[in-house]
Motif scaffolding. Structure first.
Motif, PDB file in Angstrom:
ATOM      1  N   GLU A 187       0.816  -1.216   0.000  1.00  0.00           N
ATOM      2  CA  GLU A 187       0.000   0.000   0.000  1.00  0.00           C
ATOM      3  C   GLU A 187       0.851   1.268   0.000  1.00  0.00           C
ATOM      4  O   GLU A 187       0.328   2.365  -0.126  1.00  0.00           O
ATOM      5  CB  GLU A 187      -0.976   0.002   1.185  1.00  0.00           C
ATOM      6  CG  GLU A 187      -0.326   0.085   2.544  1.00  0.00           C
ATOM      7  CD  GLU A 187       0.251  -1.238   3.073  1.00  0.00           C
ATOM      8  OE1 GLU A 187       0.825  -1.205   4.166  1.00  0.00           O
ATOM      9  OE2 GLU A 187       0.156  -2.284   2.417  1.00  0.00           O
ATOM     10  N   HIS A 188       2.156   1.131   0.113  1.00  0.00           N
ATOM     11  CA  HIS A 188       3.081   2.275   0.085  1.00  0.00           C
ATOM     12  C   HIS A 188       3.727   2.325  -1.296  1.00  0.00           C
ATOM     13  O   HIS A 188       4.561   1.489  -1.627  1.00  0.00           O
ATOM     14  CB  HIS A 188       4.138   2.133   1.182  1.00  0.00           C
ATOM     15  CG  HIS A 188       3.541   2.104   2.545  1.00  0.00           C
ATOM     16  ND1 HIS A 188       3.333   3.240   3.279  1.00  0.00           N
ATOM     17  CD2 HIS A 188       3.076   1.078   3.286  1.00  0.00           C
ATOM     18  CE1 HIS A 188       2.772   2.916   4.436  1.00  0.00           C
ATOM     19  NE2 HIS A 188       2.599   1.612   4.459  1.00  0.00           N
ATOM     20  N   THR A 189       3.339   3.312  -2.083  1.00  0.00           N
ATOM     21  CA  THR A 189       3.827   3.360  -3.468  1.00  0.00           C
ATOM     22  C   THR A 189       4.804   4.501  -3.725  1.00  0.00           C
ATOM     23  O   THR A 189       5.424   4.539  -4.784  1.00  0.00           O
ATOM     24  CB  THR A 189       2.649   3.474  -4.456  1.00  0.00           C
ATOM     25  OG1 THR A 189       1.885   4.635  -4.124  1.00  0.00           O
ATOM     26  CG2 THR A 189       1.775   2.224  -4.414  1.00  0.00           C
ATOM     27  N   GLU A 190       4.935   5.421  -2.793  1.00  0.00           N
ATOM     28  CA  GLU A 190       5.891   6.515  -2.957  1.00  0.00           C
ATOM     29  C   GLU A 190       6.891   6.493  -1.809  1.00  0.00           C
ATOM     30  O   GLU A 190       6.508   6.470  -0.635  1.00  0.00           O
ATOM     31  CB  GLU A 190       5.178   7.867  -2.993  1.00  0.00           C
ATOM     32  CG  GLU A 190       4.357   8.078  -4.252  1.00  0.00           C
ATOM     33  CD  GLU A 190       3.737   9.460  -4.285  1.00  0.00           C
ATOM     34  OE1 GLU A 190       4.015  10.185  -5.259  1.00  0.00           O
ATOM     35  OE2 GLU A 190       3.010   9.804  -3.335  1.00  0.00           O
ATOM     36  N   PHE A 191       8.163   6.499  -2.200  1.00  0.00           N
ATOM     37  CA  PHE A 191       9.248   6.475  -1.220  1.00  0.00           C
ATOM     38  C   PHE A 191      10.261   7.566  -1.548  1.00  0.00           C
ATOM     39  O   PHE A 191      10.511   7.855  -2.711  1.00  0.00           O
ATOM     40  CB  PHE A 191       9.959   5.119  -1.230  1.00  0.00           C
ATOM     41  CG  PHE A 191       9.181   4.013  -0.565  1.00  0.00           C
ATOM     42  CD1 PHE A 191       9.424   3.676   0.756  1.00  0.00           C
ATOM     43  CD2 PHE A 191       8.210   3.322  -1.261  1.00  0.00           C
ATOM     44  CE1 PHE A 191       8.720   2.657   1.373  1.00  0.00           C
ATOM     45  CE2 PHE A 191       7.496   2.298  -0.658  1.00  0.00           C
ATOM     46  CZ  PHE A 191       7.747   1.970   0.669  1.00  0.00           C
ATOM     47  N   ILE A 192      10.846   8.114  -0.510  1.00  0.00           N
ATOM     48  CA  ILE A 192      11.903   9.116  -0.642  1.00  0.00           C
ATOM     49  C   ILE A 192      13.233   8.408  -0.418  1.00  0.00           C
ATOM     50  O   ILE A 192      13.398   7.694   0.584  1.00  0.00           O
ATOM     51  CB  ILE A 192      11.749  10.233   0.412  1.00  0.00           C
ATOM     52  CG1 ILE A 192      10.371  10.878   0.303  1.00  0.00           C
ATOM     53  CG2 ILE A 192      12.864  11.260   0.279  1.00  0.00           C
ATOM     54  CD1 ILE A 192       9.983  11.679   1.535  1.00  0.00           C
ATOM     55  N   MET A 193      14.183   8.597  -1.326  1.00  0.00           N
ATOM     56  CA  MET A 193      15.517   8.060  -1.110  1.00  0.00           C
ATOM     57  C   MET A 193      16.334   9.148  -0.424  1.00  0.00           C
ATOM     58  O   MET A 193      16.541  10.223  -0.968  1.00  0.00           O
ATOM     59  CB  MET A 193      16.203   7.636  -2.403  1.00  0.00           C
ATOM     60  CG  MET A 193      17.512   6.920  -2.106  1.00  0.00           C
ATOM     61  SD  MET A 193      18.501   6.442  -3.538  1.00  0.00           S
ATOM     62  CE  MET A 193      17.382   5.551  -4.557  1.00  0.00           C
ATOM     63  N   ALA A 253      21.557   4.457   2.458  1.00  0.00           N
ATOM     64  CA  ALA A 253      20.487   5.438   2.304  1.00  0.00           C
ATOM     65  C   ALA A 253      19.253   4.855   2.974  1.00  0.00           C
ATOM     66  O   ALA A 253      19.175   3.643   3.226  1.00  0.00           O
ATOM     67  CB  ALA A 253      20.211   5.719   0.834  1.00  0.00           C
ATOM     68  N   TYR A 254      18.309   5.724   3.260  1.00  0.00           N
ATOM     69  CA  TYR A 254      17.010   5.264   3.742  1.00  0.00           C
ATOM     70  C   TYR A 254      16.009   5.406   2.622  1.00  0.00           C
ATOM     71  O   TYR A 254      16.030   6.371   1.860  1.00  0.00           O
ATOM     72  CB  TYR A 254      16.533   6.075   4.953  1.00  0.00           C
ATOM     73  CG  TYR A 254      17.155   5.625   6.243  1.00  0.00           C
ATOM     74  CD1 TYR A 254      16.756   4.434   6.847  1.00  0.00           C
ATOM     75  CD2 TYR A 254      18.151   6.375   6.852  1.00  0.00           C
ATOM     76  CE1 TYR A 254      17.340   4.013   8.021  1.00  0.00           C
ATOM     77  CE2 TYR A 254      18.737   5.957   8.028  1.00  0.00           C
ATOM     78  CZ  TYR A 254      18.316   4.771   8.614  1.00  0.00           C
ATOM     79  OH  TYR A 254      18.902   4.353   9.781  1.00  0.00           O
ATOM     80  N   LEU A 255      15.126   4.442   2.523  1.00  0.00           N
ATOM     81  CA  LEU A 255      13.988   4.498   1.627  1.00  0.00           C
ATOM     82  C   LEU A 255      12.789   4.727   2.532  1.00  0.00           C
ATOM     83  O   LEU A 255      12.347   3.829   3.244  1.00  0.00           O
ATOM     84  CB  LEU A 255      13.888   3.188   0.849  1.00  0.00           C
ATOM     85  CG  LEU A 255      13.117   3.185  -0.446  1.00  0.00           C
ATOM     86  CD1 LEU A 255      13.624   4.265  -1.388  1.00  0.00           C
ATOM     87  CD2 LEU A 255      13.217   1.836  -1.113  1.00  0.00           C
ATOM     88  N   GLN A 256      12.320   5.958   2.560  1.00  0.00           N
ATOM     89  CA  GLN A 256      11.307   6.414   3.501  1.00  0.00           C
ATOM     90  C   GLN A 256       9.945   6.507   2.811  1.00  0.00           C
ATOM     91  O   GLN A 256       9.818   7.173   1.791  1.00  0.00           O
ATOM     92  CB  GLN A 256      11.709   7.801   4.041  1.00  0.00           C
ATOM     93  CG  GLN A 256      10.672   8.482   4.895  1.00  0.00           C
ATOM     94  CD  GLN A 256      10.450   7.766   6.215  1.00  0.00           C
ATOM     95  OE1 GLN A 256      11.386   7.553   6.963  1.00  0.00           O
ATOM     96  NE2 GLN A 256       9.215   7.379   6.482  1.00  0.00           N
ATOM     97  N   SER A 257       8.938   5.841   3.379  1.00  0.00           N
ATOM     98  CA  SER A 257       7.588   5.942   2.832  1.00  0.00           C
ATOM     99  C   SER A 257       7.072   7.369   2.970  1.00  0.00           C
ATOM    100  O   SER A 257       7.233   7.996   4.020  1.00  0.00           O
ATOM    101  CB  SER A 257       6.644   4.993   3.581  1.00  0.00           C
ATOM    102  OG  SER A 257       5.292   5.252   3.240  1.00  0.00           O
TER     103      SER A 257
END
Length: 150
Positions: free
Chosen positions: A30-36, A45-49
């Motif tokens: 259900e999480h389709t957008e992530f910030i690198m 790096a973090y992949l943040q929802s």
């Protein structure tokens, strides 16, 4: 834009840091957008929802730790992401309390298209890679035998 993050609180993020996963990430569909979010002076790096501040995955360039890591992407994935020559491969890292036991998922790399900001986690079928290879094993190759114990 300001984003709420699990690690850093509110952070200023740029549009070029956001990647769209059409199917989400397995376990987080259900999480389709992530910030690198790159970590300064570190190979991580973090992949943040974008949707949920508590959903954050640690990722790294697998070739730093496993220079011989290799796999073929299916034509379907190449077409779905509209991949050209500008892409990144990253793998999810699981940190353990004993850092020497931390693992990397070489079986399911994440492919990022740097041009159109789409991404997808790809499960490598017919692969000897595992989802839990020791990150710091002292070996400098991606031998499938280099895996964490059960």
């Amino acid at each position: 834009m300001k984003s709420e993050t699990a690690q850093f609180g509110k952070e200023e993020t740029k549009d070029e840091q956001i990647y769209y996963f059409s199917k989400g990430i397995p376990g987080f569909e259900e999480h389709t957008e992530f910030i690198m979010m790159d970590l300064p002076d570190a190979p991580f790096a973090y992949l943040q929802s974008v949707k949920e501040s508590q959903i954050s995955l640690l990722i790294t360039d697998p070739f730093i730790f496993f220079p011989n890591y290799e796999f073929d992407l299916s034509e379907r994935v190449v077409e779905e992401l509209n991949l050209g020559s500008s892409f990144l491969i990253r793998c999810i890292v699981t940190l353990k309390q004993d850092v020497s036991q931390s693992t990397i998922n070489l079986l399911a790399p994440i492919v990022f298209n740097l041009e159109n900001h789409t991404a997808r986690q790809v499960i490598l079928h017919s692969s000897e890679y595992q989802s839990r290879h020791l990150l710091w094993s002292g070996e400098s190759e991606s031998s499938p035998d280099n895996k964490a114990g059960e």
